[in-house]
Design a protein around this motif. Structure first.
Motif, PDB file in Angstrom:
ATOM      1  N   ASN A  23     -12.535 -11.302   4.048  1.00  0.00           N
ATOM      2  CA  ASN A  23     -12.294  -9.859   4.039  1.00  0.00           C
ATOM      3  C   ASN A  23     -13.053  -9.359   3.032  1.00  0.00           C
ATOM      4  OD1 ASN A  23     -10.904 -10.810   1.787  1.00  0.00           O
ATOM      5  ND2 ASN A  23      -8.770 -10.399   2.401  1.00  0.00           N
ATOM      6  N   ASP A  29      -8.731 -11.225  -6.169  1.00  0.00           N
ATOM      7  CA  ASP A  29      -7.518 -10.533  -5.616  1.00  0.00           C
ATOM      8  C   ASP A  29      -6.801 -11.185  -4.721  1.00  0.00           C
ATOM      9  OD1 ASP A  29      -6.351  -8.523  -3.552  1.00  0.00           O
ATOM     10  OD2 ASP A  29      -8.062  -7.038  -4.120  1.00  0.00           O
ATOM     11  N   PHE A  30      -5.444 -10.804  -5.035  1.00  0.00           N
ATOM     12  CA  PHE A  30      -4.383 -11.482  -4.198  1.00  0.00           C
ATOM     13  C   PHE A  30      -4.518 -11.475  -2.785  1.00  0.00           C
ATOM     14  CE2 PHE A  30      -1.620 -11.260  -8.335  1.00  0.00           C
ATOM     15  CZ  PHE A  30      -2.161 -12.334  -8.805  1.00  0.00           C
ATOM     16  N   ARG A  31      -5.160 -10.451  -2.301  1.00  0.00           N
ATOM     17  CA  ARG A  31      -5.220 -10.377  -0.575  1.00  0.00           C
ATOM     18  C   ARG A  31      -6.565 -11.074  -0.097  1.00  0.00           C
ATOM     19  NH1 ARG A  31      -6.022  -4.366  -0.943  1.00  0.00           N
ATOM     20  NH2 ARG A  31      -6.920  -4.641  -2.656  1.00  0.00           N
ATOM     21  N   GLY A  51      -6.332 -18.544   0.983  1.00  0.00           N
ATOM     22  CA  GLY A  51      -6.198 -17.217   0.563  1.00  0.00           C
ATOM     23  C   GLY A  51      -5.255 -17.052  -0.495  1.00  0.00           C
ATOM     24  N   LEU A  54      -0.969 -12.903  -1.673  1.00  0.00           N
ATOM     25  CA  LEU A  54      -0.639 -11.781  -0.655  1.00  0.00           C
ATOM     26  C   LEU A  54      -1.291 -11.827   0.551  1.00  0.00           C
ATOM     27  CD1 LEU A  54      -0.635  -8.855  -3.246  1.00  0.00           C
ATOM     28  CD2 LEU A  54       1.370 -10.140  -2.528  1.00  0.00           C
ATOM     29  N   THR A  55      -1.404 -13.346   1.073  1.00  0.00           N
ATOM     30  CA  THR A  55      -2.076 -13.410   2.355  1.00  0.00           C
ATOM     31  C   THR A  55      -1.251 -14.114   3.202  1.00  0.00           C
ATOM     32  OG1 THR A  55      -3.430 -15.517   1.762  1.00  0.00           O
ATOM     33  CG2 THR A  55      -4.279 -13.195   1.327  1.00  0.00           C
ATOM     34  N   LYS A  56      -1.369 -14.431   4.597  1.00  0.00           N
ATOM     35  CA  LYS A  56      -0.526 -15.186   5.055  1.00  0.00           C
ATOM     36  C   LYS A  56      -0.845 -16.778   4.800  1.00  0.00           C
ATOM     37  CE  LYS A  56      -3.845 -15.081   9.113  1.00  0.00           C
ATOM     38  NZ  LYS A  56      -3.878 -14.747  10.454  1.00  0.00           N
TER      39      LYS A  56
END
Length: 101
Positions: A23, A29-31, A51, A54-56
């Motif tokens: 991404n 970044d936590f995402r 990831g 804050l990702t799946k």
């Protein structure tokens, strides 16, 4: 990363790296997440997914979330579908061969 799933080994060190989707956020970044498609020497495909919290793909321990790392075996049709969605046409054809127009 090496993982045994259904009594079969999946190892990113010995498999061929085929393509990556990310991404494009910074690793800090936590995402942030990335997915990497691999092919084993026997022709089997798998996807390594990793990831931030804050990702799946995050790992969960109680109320805490952290970096996660997973391997998912793919059959050829799943690998093709993933590649169509996440790679360029040139990258796809390099892996699976030329496609008719």
């Amino acid at each position: 990363m090496r993982k045994i799933i259904n009594n079969r080994a999946y190892d990113t060190k010995t498999a061929d790296w085929l393509g990556i989707y990310t991404n494009n956020l910074p690793h800090s970044d936590f995402r942030f997440f990335e997915e990497v498609l691999y092919r084993k020497k026997n022709g089997e495909f798998f996807l390594r997914c990793s990831g931030g919290a804050l990702t799946k793909y995050a790992t969960v321990c109680g109320d805490n979330r952290g970096w996660g790392d997973e391997i998912h075996p793919f059959d050829e049709s799943e690998a093709k579908e993933w590649a169509q969605q996440n790679l360029t046409g040139e990258e796809y054809e390099e892996i699976f061969g030329k496609v008719e127009e």
